[in-house]
Design a protein around this motif. Structure first.
Motif: not given
Length: 600
Positions: A17-18, A26-39
């Motif tokens: 929730c942050q 395959t267990g790869a982290l392929v999407w993620g934004c910082v410092p929040r979801v629209d970053g």
């Protein structure tokens, strides 16, 4: 790009929730934004086209031949098992910390991964290449004895680990002989033993989610499906403000090469209304309380004026739409958009979608803060806009970019705003205000009946707008909004017309008429759920259950859905996970399930 390397939507969300992340098969982290979801996307491989070795975090098992995945029961904590040809195997445990600490919720900007040797003598290579500026650059690094700093923007992120830092920096393969821990989070010294602290975080996070699920009022049937959708909807809330985003991604096209690529990492008033409605039916009061706080801030900021269709999770009103030129897009199907020009649109249904969830605050005594007369006065300002705009043209709920009409759905939402304000006024003893809002609701009803109803030789149906007689699936919501009863002849005729013109086998289009981008090519998943609800209301339960089972068969292995579906091939398209679609699963399960009383 080979066929085997094509990205797909078999993705597993993790989050707290942050921040959130999507893990592929395959267990790869392929999407993620910082410092929040629209970053800024730290991990952007999902949208990198052929260049999938940047913006990614994966563990490559030497000789790997298979992978399997599952969530730890009633949590978003994910276990991926990788197996090699020689029998060696590892498990990857992914989570984002979330639990109460020092009297407040600990939900850092952090991704945590634990790699465990399960069988044989597994050898692993760690590929960790975060990017910045929407894929423009691979992050520069510095490192110490037990950490690596990634300069991903104004603030760096730090990987604290008990794995050999040199092997990670040089991309070398090494043997995993014991549990190995990775904490990618704030650029500050990691306090305590990494192994013990990370294990403690995972256990506390697991306990938090399982206790949260324990409080849900779920239906007897389809429990796992409902729980998974509920957890994921909660992950779509930015807890700091209470905002709820429509999806965790941007620019997954609605259909192949359609350029219907939109950024959904924002809070649509409409989508959030449906999310809150579904979670409230499950008793997830914490999500609603936080969202009502967000709404109050939006209403205060509007100062009696026009409400936008969407805002950022921080309540920002300007969301200028640009393209990220360094990202090729999902399967190379750009553009990748950042921001959403729909914030400039006129969409009058949003007034009703503010009033409807806010009304509960006046009646629900479970709330820590119940609404009062001052809140009612503020809400009346929203109602005044609904009254003023109920018969004025807008872009409609489908956000047409090149035309405006008086859309029936928007008018019905304006009616609902006035109707519910009358109910609140009666409840809090404001008789004169109740009379006023009831009169306004009645006047809007008369206008809709006169302008939206389209006579034809076989009877008639409501049209999608006052000006034309084309149909759209939102007309099925007239019962849900209590504008009509299921037994109403006009609703029955409209349902028959909508089903005839928009149903495609087991799926439903939102509309069939050409829009700004041509004729729609895919079914809109929430509209199929609206069809299932309408079938239930019409007494066609066997057919409704069959269609619901079909829709569940299209979910990903993680139990989730995106926005759209190719009704010929069954392939999922559109942003993921889509809150609208998950709401449909929850609502239909509740309608179609057997009662708990049948097994007690």
């Amino acid at each position: 790009m080979t066929e085997e390397r094509l990205p797909n939507l078999e993705l597993w969300p993790v989050g707290n929730c942050q921040v959130s992340g999507l893990i592929d098969q395959t267990g790869a982290l392929v999407w993620g934004c910082v410092p929040r979801v629209d970053g800024d996307p730290l991990f952007s491989s999902l949208l990198n086209g052929d260049q999938r070795d940047a913006g990614i975090w994966r563990f490559e098992l030497e000789g790997q031949v298979s992978a399997s995945q599952e969530y730890i029961r009633n949590t978003p904590n994910l276990v991926t098992r990788l197996e090699a040809k020689d029998g060696s195997a590892v498990e990857i445990l992914d989570f984002c910390p979330r639990y109460e600490r020092s009297g407040r919720m600990y939900r850092p900007v952090a991704y945590v991964r634990i790699v465990r040797p399960i069988a044989g003598n597994p050898r692993v290579r760690v590929v960790l290449k975060p990017v910045k500026n929407y894929g423009a650059q691979v992050a520069e690094t510095t490192h110490g004895t037990n950490h690596i700093r990634y300069l991903v923007g104004p603030q760096a992120l730090r990987l604290s680990t008990d794995a050999p830092v040199g092997y990670i920096m040089e991309g070398r393969t090494f043997r995993i002989e014991k549990d190995t821990h990775f904490f990618l989070g704030p650029d500050e010294p990691f306090v305590g033993n990494v192994r013990e602290q990370v294990r403690s975080m995972e256990q506390a996070t697991r306990k938090y989610w399982q206790r949260w699920v324990r409080m849900l009022a779920i239906p007897l049937e389809w429990q796992e499906e409902v729980i998974r959708c509920a957890i994921t909807l909660k992950l779509c809330q930015h807890e700091e403000t209470g905002a709820i985003v429509a999806a965790l991604t941007t620019s997954i096209p609605e259909a192949a090469d359609s350029e219907r690529n939109w950024d959904y990492r924002y809070c649509w008033i409409r989508d959030s209304y449906y999310t809150i409605q579904a979670l409230n039916r499950l008793g997830a009061l914490d999500v609603m309380e936080k969202y009502l706080s967000y709404l109050r801030n939006i209403v205060d900021g509007a100062r009696g004026g026009q409400i936008q269709p969407l805002y950022s999770v921080m309540g920002e009103s300007e969301l200028d739409e640009t393209t990220a030129s360094y990202l090729a897009g999902y399967r190379g199907m750009g553009p990748v958009r950042r921001g959403n020009a729909a914030y400039k649109q006129i969409q009058h249904d949003c007034y009703g979608q503010i009033v409807l969830p806010s009304v509960q605050g006046f009646f629900d005594t479970r709330l820590l803060r119940m609404a009062d007369s001052h809140d009612f006065e503020n809400l009346e300002q929203v109602g005044k806009m609904a009254w003023a705009m109920h018969d004025q043209p807008d872009a409609g709920l489908w956000e047409f970019r090149t035309r405006q009409e008086v859309h029936t759905y928007s008018a019905v939402m304006s009616w609902a705003a006035c109707d519910r304000l009358a109910n609140v006024a009666e409840h809090i003893g404001k008789t004169d205000r109740a009379k006023l809002w009831r009169e306004r609701a009645d006047a809007i009803r008369e206008k809709i009946e006169a302008e939206a109803w389209k006579e034809n030789g076989e009877g008639g149906h409501y049209g999608a707008s006052f000006e034309s007689d084309y149909l759209d699936a939102s007309l099925l919501q007239m019962v849900e909004l209590r504008f009509l009863s299921p037994e109403n002849d006009r609703f029955k005729q409209t349902f028959a017309a909508v089903e005839e013109h928009l149903r495609r086998g087991d799926h439903m289009l939102r509309y069939a008429a050409e829009d700004d981008f041509g004729a729609p090519e895919t079914a809109f998943n929430v509209c199929t759920f609206w069809l299932i609800e309408a079938l239930h209301l019409a007494g066609r339960d066997a057919e409704a259950c069959k269609l619901f089972t079909t829709m569940l068969s299209h979910t990903t292995q993680s139990g989730l859905l995106s926005e759209d579906l190719d009704y010929e091939t069954g392939e999922l398209w559109g942003n993921f996970p889509q809150t609208y679609s998950l709401v449909g699963v929850i609502n239909c399960a509740g309608l179609l399930s057997k009662s708990w009383s049948e097994v007690r």
